[in-house]
Design a protein around this motif. Sequence first.
Motif, PDB file in Angstrom:
ATOM      1  N   THR A 178      58.523  38.123  12.442  1.00 27.42           N
ATOM      2  CA  THR A 178      58.280  39.178  11.464  1.00 27.42           C
ATOM      3  C   THR A 178      56.884  39.000  10.876  1.00 27.42           C
ATOM      4  N   PRO A 179      56.398  39.969  10.106  1.00 26.62           N
ATOM      5  CA  PRO A 179      55.083  39.812   9.482  1.00 26.62           C
ATOM      6  C   PRO A 179      54.980  38.598   8.569  1.00 26.62           C
ATOM      7  N   THR A 180      56.095  38.160   8.006  1.00 28.84           N
ATOM      8  CA  THR A 180      56.072  36.987   7.134  1.00 28.84           C
ATOM      9  C   THR A 180      56.487  35.719   7.849  1.00 28.84           C
ATOM     10  N   ASN A 181      56.854  35.822   9.132  1.00 29.87           N
ATOM     11  CA  ASN A 181      57.275  34.656   9.894  1.00 29.87           C
ATOM     12  C   ASN A 181      56.847  34.810  11.351  1.00 29.87           C
ATOM     13  N   LEU A 182      55.554  34.614  11.601  1.00 33.16           N
ATOM     14  CA  LEU A 182      55.028  34.729  12.958  1.00 33.16           C
ATOM     15  C   LEU A 182      55.133  33.429  13.736  1.00 33.16           C
ATOM     16  N   GLY A 183      55.478  32.344  13.048  1.00 38.63           N
ATOM     17  CA  GLY A 183      55.573  31.068  13.728  1.00 38.63           C
ATOM     18  C   GLY A 183      54.240  30.671  14.334  1.00 38.63           C
ATOM     19  N   THR A 184      54.296  30.178  15.564  1.00 38.86           N
ATOM     20  CA  THR A 184      53.083  29.699  16.228  1.00 38.86           C
ATOM     21  C   THR A 184      52.078  30.799  16.475  1.00 38.86           C
ATOM     22  N   PHE A 185      52.529  32.060  16.480  1.00 41.90           N
ATOM     23  CA  PHE A 185      51.612  33.152  16.788  1.00 41.90           C
ATOM     24  C   PHE A 185      50.618  33.400  15.659  1.00 41.90           C
ATOM     25  N   GLU A 186      50.903  32.924  14.464  1.00 40.55           N
ATOM     26  CA  GLU A 186      49.930  33.089  13.384  1.00 40.55           C
ATOM     27  C   GLU A 186      48.663  32.292  13.677  1.00 40.55           C
ATOM     28  N   SER A 187      48.826  31.070  14.213  1.00 39.94           N
ATOM     29  CA  SER A 187      47.643  30.288  14.571  1.00 39.94           C
ATOM     30  C   SER A 187      46.958  30.864  15.802  1.00 39.94           C
ATOM     31  N   ARG A 188      47.738  31.449  16.709  1.00 40.74           N
ATOM     32  CA  ARG A 188      47.132  32.099  17.875  1.00 40.74           C
ATOM     33  C   ARG A 188      46.221  33.251  17.402  1.00 40.74           C
ATOM     34  N   TYR A 189      46.748  34.052  16.504  1.00 43.97           N
ATOM     35  CA  TYR A 189      45.975  35.163  15.943  1.00 43.97           C
ATOM     36  C   TYR A 189      44.717  34.635  15.255  1.00 43.97           C
ATOM     37  N   ALA A 190      44.869  33.608  14.440  1.00 47.35           N
ATOM     38  CA  ALA A 190      43.752  33.057  13.684  1.00 47.35           C
ATOM     39  C   ALA A 190      42.675  32.500  14.602  1.00 47.35           C
ATOM     40  N   ASN A 191      43.091  31.806  15.649  1.00 47.72           N
ATOM     41  CA  ASN A 191      42.115  31.151  16.518  1.00 47.72           C
ATOM     42  C   ASN A 191      41.232  32.141  17.265  1.00 47.72           C
ATOM     43  N   ASN A 192      41.746  33.334  17.542  1.00 50.14           N
ATOM     44  CA  ASN A 192      40.890  34.333  18.173  1.00 50.14           C
ATOM     45  C   ASN A 192      39.734  34.724  17.270  1.00 50.14           C
ATOM     46  N   TYR A 193      40.009  34.873  15.976  1.00 49.92           N
ATOM     47  CA  TYR A 193      38.916  35.203  15.062  1.00 49.92           C
ATOM     48  C   TYR A 193      38.002  34.001  14.826  1.00 49.92           C
ATOM     49  N   ARG A 194      38.552  32.810  14.888  1.00 51.83           N
ATOM     50  CA  ARG A 194      37.686  31.627  14.800  1.00 51.83           C
ATOM     51  C   ARG A 194      36.727  31.592  15.989  1.00 51.83           C
ATOM     52  N   ALA A 195      37.257  31.907  17.158  1.00 52.80           N
ATOM     53  CA  ALA A 195      36.406  31.942  18.351  1.00 52.80           C
ATOM     54  C   ALA A 195      35.297  32.978  18.193  1.00 52.80           C
ATOM     55  N   ILE A 196      35.649  34.148  17.666  1.00 55.46           N
ATOM     56  CA  ILE A 196      34.656  35.207  17.469  1.00 55.46           C
ATOM     57  C   ILE A 196      33.566  34.755  16.509  1.00 55.46           C
ATOM     58  N   ARG A 197      33.977  34.099  15.417  1.00 49.92           N
ATOM     59  CA  ARG A 197      32.974  33.646  14.455  1.00 49.92           C
ATOM     60  C   ARG A 197      32.043  32.613  15.072  1.00 49.92           C
ATOM     61  N   HIS A 239      29.289  35.843  25.440  1.00 50.76           N
ATOM     62  CA  HIS A 239      29.790  37.216  25.455  1.00 50.76           C
ATOM     63  C   HIS A 239      31.169  37.286  26.120  1.00 50.76           C
ATOM     64  N   PHE A 240      31.385  36.470  27.134  1.00 52.87           N
ATOM     65  CA  PHE A 240      32.706  36.471  27.765  1.00 52.87           C
ATOM     66  C   PHE A 240      33.762  35.975  26.780  1.00 52.87           C
ATOM     67  N   MET A 241      33.503  34.857  26.117  1.00 46.29           N
ATOM     68  CA  MET A 241      34.513  34.300  25.217  1.00 46.29           C
ATOM     69  C   MET A 241      34.758  35.205  24.016  1.00 46.29           C
ATOM     70  N   ARG A 242      33.700  35.843  23.534  1.00 47.59           N
ATOM     71  CA  ARG A 242      33.907  36.790  22.431  1.00 47.59           C
ATOM     72  C   ARG A 242      34.752  37.974  22.914  1.00 47.59           C
ATOM     73  N   GLY A 243      34.446  38.492  24.105  1.00 44.72           N
ATOM     74  CA  GLY A 243      35.253  39.572  24.659  1.00 44.72           C
ATOM     75  C   GLY A 243      36.684  39.147  24.918  1.00 44.72           C
ATOM     76  N   TYR A 244      36.867  37.925  25.389  1.00 44.94           N
ATOM     77  CA  TYR A 244      38.212  37.453  25.702  1.00 44.94           C
ATOM     78  C   TYR A 244      39.046  37.269  24.430  1.00 44.94           C
ATOM     79  N   ALA A 245      38.416  36.818  23.355  1.00 44.48           N
ATOM     80  CA  ALA A 245      39.128  36.679  22.083  1.00 44.48           C
ATOM     81  C   ALA A 245      39.617  38.046  21.605  1.00 44.48           C
TER      82      ALA A 245
END
Length: 669
Positions: free
Chosen positions: A102-121, A149-155
């Motif tokens: 759920t939006p309040t309980n993404l489990g491991t997927f919350e870090s997956r989501y976060a890491n994509n933006y970390r990669a972009i930064r 550019h590849f890693m930013r696109g992949y994120a």
Amino acid sequence: MKLNKMKKINIAFISLLIGASTFSSCDFLNVSEDYFSDEMSSDSLFANKRNAEAYMWDISRMFPDEGALIETSPSTVGYTATDEAFSSAREAGISFVLGEITPTNLGTFESRYANNYRAIRKCNTILKNLDNVPGLSATDRAQMLGYIHFMRGYAYYRLLVDWGPAILLGDDVLDNNQDLSYYNRSRGTYDETVDYICSELEEAGKYLPLQQSLVNFGRPTKGAAYGLIARLRIYQASPAFNGGAEAKRCFGNWKRKADGTYYVNQTYDEKRWAIAAAACKRVMDMKNAGNPMYKLHTVESSSETPALPSNVTSDPDYYKAWPDGAAGIDPYHSYADMFNGESVISSNTEWVWARYSNDLTAQTRMSFPLHLGGWNHNSPTQKVVDAYRMFDGRNIDESSDAYPYSENGFTTQQKTFSGYRLNSGVFNMYNNREMRFYASIGFCECFWPMTSTTTAGDYNQTITYYYDSPDGKQNSNIDYPITGYVIKKFIHPTDAWAGTNANRMSKAFPIIRYADILLMYAEALNNLTASYTVEVGGETYTVSRDIAEMRSAFNQVRHRAGLPGPSQEELSDRDKMQGLLEQERMVELLFENERFYDVRRWGIYEREESKTIMGMNMDGDKESFYRRTVPNTPRIGKRVVNRKLMFMPLPDSEVRKVPLLDQNPGWDN
């Protein structure tokens, strides 16, 4: 005081974009163990070439092993979140279809989501400082630009396919300690996100090498960039994201609050199929020293290869020598050996982009028999079993007298073909099937070699799943194959988990495979009603619903499997061909993390996932086991089929604190 508190507020979205990374993750490029924190100053990070390159490769930690598709920390929801498989184990994909994410309980997927933006930064930080790195040659700079550019696109790609349209940051590196309004941004639309990702991958393709050395296997290439573009363009052209009835049904009420723009295009544009076809053709036309860059993996036939069936009349090319027909190759080994580790992984010409996967190798244990060191979990559904064709290419409901299909009785003699042993006493449902079935599915009375072990009784075993057998339900309320099947696609005959010297061959996970490109190309052409001239990557392509082109692409996949291609009547009918393509993708790409996205983009998710999960009767003895039944577990009945599951939800903490950030449809109540 109030303003100062606003400046210091801990907004999850902001932390994703500006915070330091402390998460450990598999390095999908497998090139660097150095760790560079964002807390280091730019002067240190970019003081020399070595530091800059090490910081760049550190970005790869943000991307998980693509082969990690099950258990509690997968790369994405994977195949247990589709009609491909079900499990009695507690896995993230199962949690998704049971409505526990759920939006309040993404489990491991919350870090997956976060890491994509970390990669972009991190990518943006390098691009901002790249020109100031001492000692960086023009060649070094070009190589780094390709990978960045590849890693930013992949994120962004990972964000799009799992969470939908993304917040597009461009080259911005957001500052710390700004007012809340500084971080308040809207998401792009689906089309804006696709177009941005494709532009990033096109830019990467200018600099990436055509191929990598064997020691750098897994690093992205031009083909990897162009293959991802082809996939994105197919998604963008597909019914759920390209106007028409399905786009209206799935996303007709989803608008961006900032300007009222539809997140998903509501006006059908056939030209998108032409662009997708051209993107696929670009990959198909790639050359290396004058030879095709990519081709299907094949193994030459041998004395153990079964002869092609003699009753095929619908495909005039079937009996021609490969690559024009199906003769001269071993269809079992051509398919099986590229997944189980038998063929040399790093030189496989079918991999448009693949990587070694320790997680995939380890997770083969999920399929192994319980009493031989495994966990009996990875359970394909009866729908999957039924999708495989007969040996002569017919569906099970139209089988021939030469290769009949039956759900009564058992085989009366042992067969051996291509080194595969089909026991006597096997249920007739599993007899006379196509080679990909035997390469992929473990069924009751299936023979398991497991020959790396030297312990007697731990190799050359026939495995059964009857209720009272060692691997049946009676011996574990969790570790049994809930449908009566396990996946054997990635298991080598020598692989073992029990006994002395038990070992496993190394595996690779195919992120993009040439067979996928061929099937996407045929699908794109099938959806055209006119001729189009389009541009992809600066090159012009003219495409139309060319039956000869469709046949050529589709038949390569069929012939490699030892099967005939479609008839002229099927090729001429758009709807029939779409049905064949859907079935072929389900079988050919089984457990490769494509089905989850396919049923969604086709707009058939609710229809297909609403069909009851079926399997064999795990509560039965040998006499009653072979009966189609709904697995006896309440978890099957708890499966959720809801349109909101088209995408995973965004973290609720971000949506609440970033006013312009719209939640995915269906998840905001």
